[in-house]
Design a protein around this motif. Sequence first.
Motif, PDB file in Angstrom:
ATOM      1  N   GLY A 137      -4.364  19.412  11.593  1.00 11.19           N
ATOM      2  CA  GLY A 137      -3.803  20.388  10.669  1.00 11.19           C
ATOM      3  C   GLY A 137      -3.568  19.840   9.270  1.00 11.19           C
ATOM      4  O   GLY A 137      -2.883  20.462   8.464  1.00 11.19           O
ATOM      5  N   VAL A 138      -4.111  18.664   8.978  1.00  8.04           N
ATOM      6  CA  VAL A 138      -3.956  18.069   7.642  1.00  8.04           C
ATOM      7  C   VAL A 138      -5.349  17.757   7.075  1.00  8.04           C
ATOM      8  O   VAL A 138      -5.835  16.632   7.197  1.00  8.04           O
ATOM      9  N   PRO A 139      -6.001  18.768   6.471  1.00 10.45           N
ATOM     10  CA  PRO A 139      -7.368  18.566   5.999  1.00 10.45           C
ATOM     11  C   PRO A 139      -7.453  17.510   4.900  1.00 10.45           C
ATOM     12  O   PRO A 139      -6.595  17.441   4.021  1.00 10.45           O
ATOM     13  N   ARG A 140      -8.476  16.684   4.963  1.00 13.95           N
ATOM     14  CA  ARG A 140      -8.626  15.565   4.021  1.00 13.95           C
ATOM     15  C   ARG A 140      -9.076  15.963   2.619  1.00 13.95           C
ATOM     16  O   ARG A 140      -8.679  15.296   1.654  1.00 13.95           O
ATOM     17  N   PRO A 141      -9.894  17.029   2.478  1.00 19.63           N
ATOM     18  CA  PRO A 141     -10.394  17.336   1.125  1.00 19.63           C
ATOM     19  C   PRO A 141      -9.272  17.549   0.105  1.00 19.63           C
ATOM     20  O   PRO A 141      -9.441  17.244  -1.075  1.00 19.63           O
TER      21      PRO A 141
ATOM     22  N   ILE B  56       0.890  -1.164   0.000  1.00 19.77           N
ATOM     23  CA  ILE B  56       0.000   0.000   0.000  1.00 19.77           C
ATOM     24  C   ILE B  56       0.927   1.212   0.000  1.00 19.77           C
ATOM     25  O   ILE B  56       1.823   1.293   0.851  1.00 19.77           O
ATOM     26  N   TYR B  57       0.777   2.099  -0.947  1.00 22.54           N
ATOM     27  CA  TYR B  57       1.581   3.327  -0.965  1.00 22.54           C
ATOM     28  C   TYR B  57       0.808   4.407  -0.214  1.00 22.54           C
ATOM     29  O   TYR B  57      -0.339   4.708  -0.575  1.00 22.54           O
ATOM     30  N   ASP B  58       1.412   4.983   0.817  1.00 20.52           N
ATOM     31  CA  ASP B  58       0.674   6.025   1.534  1.00 20.52           C
ATOM     32  C   ASP B  58       1.301   7.414   1.364  1.00 20.52           C
ATOM     33  O   ASP B  58       2.510   7.574   1.185  1.00 20.52           O
ATOM     34  N   ILE B  59       0.415   8.393   1.415  1.00 17.30           N
ATOM     35  CA  ILE B  59       0.825   9.804   1.398  1.00 17.30           C
ATOM     36  C   ILE B  59       1.215  10.161   2.832  1.00 17.30           C
ATOM     37  O   ILE B  59       0.415   9.935   3.743  1.00 17.30           O
ATOM     38  N   PRO B  60       2.423  10.695   3.074  1.00 16.61           N
ATOM     39  CA  PRO B  60       2.707  11.214   4.413  1.00 16.61           C
ATOM     40  C   PRO B  60       1.985  12.562   4.554  1.00 16.61           C
ATOM     41  O   PRO B  60       2.398  13.561   3.957  1.00 16.61           O
ATOM     42  N   GLY B  61       0.906  12.553   5.301  1.00 18.53           N
ATOM     43  CA  GLY B  61      -0.004  13.698   5.339  1.00 18.53           C
ATOM     44  C   GLY B  61       0.659  15.019   5.669  1.00 18.53           C
ATOM     45  O   GLY B  61       0.305  16.073   5.121  1.00 18.53           O
ATOM     46  N   GLU B  62       1.676  14.977   6.551  1.00 19.49           N
ATOM     47  CA  GLU B  62       2.310  16.218   6.999  1.00 19.49           C
ATOM     48  C   GLU B  62       3.017  16.935   5.850  1.00 19.49           C
ATOM     49  O   GLU B  62       3.296  18.123   5.934  1.00 19.49           O
TER      50      GLU B  62
END
Length: 355
Positions: free
Chosen positions: A186-190, A148-154
């Motif tokens: 502080g990491v909005p999902r939209p 699974i490739y994930d986005i590092p939200g920060e």
Amino acid sequence: MSIPARTPGRLSEFVAGLPKAELHVHHVGSASQRIVQELAERHPGTVPSDPDELRKFYEFRDFAHFIEVYLAVVDLLKEPEDIRLLTYEVARDLARQKVRYAELTCTPYTSVLPHEARRGMPIEAYTDAIEEARVAAERDFGVVLRWIYDIPGESGVPAADETLLFALEYPPSALVGFGLGGPEIGVPRPQFQRHFDAARAAGLRSVPHAGETTGPETVWDAIRLLGAERIGHGTTAAQDPVLLEYLAEHRIPLEVCPTSNVATRAVDSLDAHPLRTFRDAGVVVSINSDDPPMFDTDLNTEYEVAADMLDLDERGVADLAVAAVDASFATEHLKSELRAEIDAWTSAFLAERAD
Ligand SMILES: O=c1[nH]cnc2c1ncn2[C@@H]1O[C@H](CO)[C@@H](O)[C@H]1O
């Protein structure tokens, strides 16, 4: 004389031999002390290679501190050979625990050039390294790995753009899912909706983290905006009865990682963990280890912890293992094989110890 249904030693023995699927485990977060030590010796710097110091290094003040430490370990992965070693050795550790199938969450963004933090290798080298290790691990240890490739939200939209590019333009053949990790505050999902839309359109399954460090609204966002098919953690969903009903009705599984939630201070204690609430609400759950050596745990320990929290006997624990197989993105063929293995182990174990 019949043995009582559950004694600690007996349950450990059952869990240790139980074939399992691991759905929520981070690639770098799976680096055992042995692996980190080897990497830290190769690349001396901020991460201690001494075992006692490393243990202290892994004491987290809060979630933000955990991410800081996590990224220091990411920094040890400088060469494709480091990635290959990590992946192969993580697979060995999984196989030792009778994990037969694992979806490993990888974060290519933090290891691939061009990168603001100076670390990095070309994406092709990264992809080749994980794939080579996967094939070798399946051959040598009998464990099936998927990515699974994930986005590092920060790291926001730039990281999402690059992660999507890696997933669509340079996909490793075992890539099955697209995720989102890191801090939620502080990491909005939209801002990530279009990335998930594109990943899903390409056939990848949507598995964002949500409700680990923020409230149930983040889980709603994951479902409504990101098309989540499973939720990483989902801990705070317990605060919203309507959400619990929705998750149960739509059979959206939560990937629960009990010890992780205590270690990162997402919950105060195991007693305060909502696993029982999820079960009572009819929500599908899988039990997972997240970043096991960092939290001083492993998947077998998490199964024992869950058995304790839910008051399960061997059959109940076997049901948890089946639930993880059902919630996985393995092929139907592999799923049936794994269910049969779980069943065979459970029947043999119970028959042998019937009296
Ligand atoms: O429990 C966790 N929650 C969120 N992200 C995590 C967790 N464990 C590891 N990561 C990892 O933290 C990095 C920074 O975003 C990502 O690589 C993510 O996969």
